[in-house]
Scaffold this motif. Structure first.
Motif, mmCIF file in Angstrom:
data_model
loop_
_atom_site.group_PDB
_atom_site.id
_atom_site.type_symbol
_atom_site.label_atom_id
_atom_site.label_comp_id
_atom_site.label_asym_id
_atom_site.label_seq_id
_atom_site.Cartn_x
_atom_site.Cartn_y
_atom_site.Cartn_z
ATOM 1 N N SER A 198 0.884 -1.139 -0.081
ATOM 2 C CA SER A 198 -0.030 -0.141 -0.136
ATOM 3 C C SER A 198 0.853 1.234 -0.052
ATOM 4 O O SER A 198 0.522 2.112 -0.772
ATOM 5 N N THR A 218 1.108 4.149 -2.888
ATOM 6 C CA THR A 218 0.924 5.709 -2.626
ATOM 7 C C THR A 218 1.997 6.350 -3.219
ATOM 8 O O THR A 218 1.787 7.473 -3.601
ATOM 9 N N SER A 227 1.887 9.517 -5.719
ATOM 10 C CA SER A 227 2.683 10.497 -5.404
ATOM 11 C C SER A 227 3.582 10.847 -6.588
ATOM 12 O O SER A 227 3.436 12.190 -6.926
ATOM 13 N N ARG A 240 -4.803 1.591 2.963
ATOM 14 C CA ARG A 240 -4.104 2.896 3.140
ATOM 15 C C ARG A 240 -4.041 3.333 4.635
ATOM 16 O O ARG A 240 -3.238 3.792 5.228
#
Length: 124
Positions: free
Chosen positions: A15, A19, A23, A104
């Motif tokens: 996770s 992420t 990003s 998350r």
């Protein structure tokens, strides 16, 4: 830090990596458009530090981050939680998005806990 199964650890690391990728893509897109990227860059650094701390705790991997880096990352990761929890609350029960957001949130909470623990060790 709470006791987790190996599967939970793997899921949390996965996770975090996801992420970070998202990003990085957002940062690239914003850079191409000439947008201000300061906040995204700070969040990305915090995410990388969160991942590194979890890898250190669970896999014994060393990281190069200072006490100040860890403290700043903890603040930034904690600041991300309310917006993710808000999106989670509005998502459909049982949907893939809700499941992804739950994972998350859990991974961020674990990283924050690990950062707290590492900061406590530094102070003792």
């Amino acid at each position: 830090m709470e006791v987790l199964t190996e599967a939970e650890k793997v899921e949390s690391l996965k996770s975090f990596r996801s992420t970070i990728r998202k990003s990085e893509n957002a940062l690239s897109s914003m850079t191409d458009k000439g947008a201000n990227t300061t906040l995204v860059e700070k969040r990305l650094k915090a995410l990388r530090i969160g991942l590194a701390v979890l890898e250190q705790v669970w896999d014994g991997k060393p990281h190069p981050y200072t006490h100040e880096d860890l403290a700043e990352a903890r603040i930034l990761l904690a600041a991300l939680l309310p917006s993710i929890e808000g999106i989670h609350a509005k998502s459909k029960p049982g949907s893939p998005q809700k499941t992804l957001l739950e994972t998350r949130i859990k991974s961020l909470e674990l990283a924050i806990q690990a950062l707290d623990d590492s900061t406590d060790k530094d102070l003792s």
